[in-house]
Design a protein around this motif. Structure first.
Motif, PDB file in Angstrom:
ATOM      1  N   LEU A   1       0.721  -9.991  10.689  1.00  0.00           N
ATOM      2  CA  LEU A   1       0.477 -10.458   9.799  1.00  0.00           C
ATOM      3  C   LEU A   1      -0.280  -9.530   8.571  1.00  0.00           C
ATOM      4  CD1 LEU A   1      -1.158 -13.837  11.655  1.00  0.00           C
ATOM      5  CD2 LEU A   1       1.742 -13.045  10.185  1.00  0.00           C
ATOM      6  N   ARG A   2      -1.181 -10.372   7.199  1.00  0.00           N
ATOM      7  CA  ARG A   2      -1.085  -9.067   6.593  1.00  0.00           C
ATOM      8  C   ARG A   2      -2.697 -10.151   6.186  1.00  0.00           C
ATOM      9  NH1 ARG A   2       0.673  -7.643   0.435  1.00  0.00           N
ATOM     10  NH2 ARG A   2      -1.201  -6.514  -0.189  1.00  0.00           N
ATOM     11  N   ALA A   3      -3.974  -9.223   5.874  1.00  0.00           N
ATOM     12  CA  ALA A   3      -4.825  -9.427   5.877  1.00  0.00           C
ATOM     13  C   ALA A   3      -5.255 -10.248   4.369  1.00  0.00           C
ATOM     14  CB  ALA A   3      -6.054  -8.491   6.701  1.00  0.00           C
ATOM     15  N   GLY A   4      -5.485 -11.206   3.997  1.00  0.00           N
ATOM     16  CA  GLY A   4      -6.172 -11.600   2.921  1.00  0.00           C
ATOM     17  C   GLY A   4      -5.274 -12.505   2.194  1.00  0.00           C
ATOM     18  N   ARG A   5      -3.425 -12.334   2.913  1.00  0.00           N
ATOM     19  CA  ARG A   5      -2.602 -13.253   2.734  1.00  0.00           C
ATOM     20  C   ARG A   5      -2.221 -14.875   3.287  1.00  0.00           C
ATOM     21  NH1 ARG A   5       3.556 -10.578   2.182  1.00  0.00           N
ATOM     22  NH2 ARG A   5       3.166 -10.804   4.291  1.00  0.00           N
ATOM     23  N   ASP A   6      -1.639 -13.592   5.066  1.00  0.00           N
ATOM     24  CA  ASP A   6      -1.511 -14.548   6.093  1.00  0.00           C
ATOM     25  C   ASP A   6      -3.256 -14.965   6.925  1.00  0.00           C
ATOM     26  OD1 ASP A   6       1.254 -14.326   4.791  1.00  0.00           O
ATOM     27  OD2 ASP A   6       0.933 -12.073   6.162  1.00  0.00           O
ATOM     28  N   PHE A   7      -3.974 -14.178   6.425  1.00  0.00           N
ATOM     29  CA  PHE A   7      -4.969 -14.825   7.453  1.00  0.00           C
ATOM     30  C   PHE A   7      -6.328 -14.309   7.228  1.00  0.00           C
ATOM     31  CE2 PHE A   7      -4.062 -10.216   9.080  1.00  0.00           C
ATOM     32  CZ  PHE A   7      -5.292 -10.205   9.833  1.00  0.00           C
TER      33      PHE A   7
END
Length: 400
Positions: free
Chosen positions: A129-135
């Protein structure tokens, strides 16, 4: 039943957070990163279980929470740097179970840049996952005053990777405290912890140096502080002691910035000398009363880093005991919170009867004024009493 919150790391910062969360009605999973789970008494566990707390042992449980807060300890390593090993281990454990829309918050003491440069890559690689987008990813400096009672929750500072990350973390902490302060970003929030910790150590170093100088000048520093703290502006009272313990590690940023914090480096040097100064004062007092440190019976009272706690993290009592033993003194201790104590891998004799032990000792050193101590009675019973905390009545003991 899935929990809303996972607190990863149940040490002196994670456990109070978990307790505050269950008090606020948040179902909470406590996930220990080390032996700190053993610090929970059965009675405490029962009370917390009744209000929605569960002690987790299966990493899969971390994948069913909305918010995960990492409170893993970051002690000083052998090189003087913060040891981030437990933070990394916690992040890897969480990463493999991280699901979209989770809010991940780091509360551990770290240097600016750690959340983005260390935590974020571990979480993204392990989860895909991508921080700031997915979590959401944020940092909030822990504000725990161990042992304090009946104090309202401190305002919480939040800094997120993105504005949305900040707001998600703020929504969580808004359930625990009346005031949430939004920092500009992750690094600013991390630097808040750095400033707060260094502020404490620098000011303690100042009064520790004042204690040494005032003793030489024949000035009662404790009276000086009593008078100075009446000033309603520009002054905050700090008090000297035998050293600085606890979990807040000062950092001078050497090796992390082009210019270190020289005042913090100097403060560390001052505070690290205090156990040696205490032993010097102890030896001088014995000498003034016709006794030598070699063979003297010395009783240490309160060997924890803070009064009324069982926590011995970085307690100056250890170095004081070592130095006294090196001088040939016979050292014993009394502490209602510590049933057994080892120094240099040897057990230190524990006094069963406080007053009898003080009466028998050539010198009693008060290192922590636990509430259970009757200091007036102690000052009467002790042959010679050195109070390193200014806790005894004026004139009842020698003070640092």
């Amino acid at each position: 039943m899935p929990a809303d919150l996972a607190v990863i790391g149940l040490g002196p910062h994670g456990l109070p957070l978990a307790q505050a969360a269950v008090t606020a009605g948040i179902s909470t999973l406590g996930y220990a990163t080390g032996p700190e789970a053993g610090s929970l008494s059965p009675a405490e566990l029962r009370r917390m279980h009744a209000t929605g707390f569960r002690l987790g042992t299966d990493p899969a449980q971390l994948g069913r929470v909305r918010t995960a807060v990492i409170c893993a300890p970051t002690p000083r390593g052998a090189d003087g740097e913060l040891d981030l090993g437990q933070v990394e281990a916690a992040a890897r454990t969480l990463a493999g179970r991280l699901r979209p829309h989770t809010t991940v918050i780091l509360e551990s003491a770290v240097l600016p840049g750690t959340t983005e440069e260390l935590l974020r890559p571990i979480l993204e690689r392990g989860s895909g996952l991508r921080a700031g987008r997915d979590f959401h990813l944020a940092y909030s400096p822990s504000r725990v005053d161990p042992g304090s009672r009946d104090q309202p929750p401190a305002p919480r500072v939040i800094g997120g990777l993105t504005p949305a990350c900040t707001e998600s973390a703020a929504a969580f902490y808004g359930r625990l405290t009346d005031k949430v302060v939004r920092a500009r970003g992750l690094r600013e929030a991390e630097a808040v912890r750095l400033l707060e910790t260094n502020f404490r150590h620098v000011n303690i170093a100042l009064v520790n140096e004042m204690a040494v100088v005032c003793h030489e000048l024949g000035v009662d520093l404790w009276d000086v502080i009593r008078c100075a703290e009446t000033k309603p502006f520009g002054f905050q009272a700090f008090r000297p002691g035998p050293g600085v313990g606890g979990h807040g590690v000062p950092q001078d940023l050497t090796g992390h910035a082009s210019r270190g914090l020289r005042m913090v480096e100097l403060a560390q040097q001052v505070n690290e000398r205090m156990p040696h100064y205490v032993v010097q004062r102890a030896a001088a007092l014995l000498n003034e009363h016709g006794k030598s440190a070699r063979g003297a019976r010395v009783l240490l009272l309160g060997v924890t880093y803070k009064a009324d706690l069982a926590d011995q993290q970085a307690t100056p009592a250890h170095e004081i005991a070592v130095r006294l033993m090196e001088l040939g003194a016979s050292v014993s201790y009394h502490d209602p919170h510590i049933p057994a104590w080892h120094v240099l891998d040897r057990p230190v004799p524990r006094a069963d009867s406080l007053y009898e032990a003080a009466a028998a000792a050539d010198l009693t050193l008060l290192l922590q004024p636990h509430r259970t101590y009757d200091l007036q009675g102690l000052s009467v019973k002790a042959q010679l009493l050195l109070d390193t905390r200014g806790a005894t009545p004026t004139g009842a003991a020698h003070r640092l």
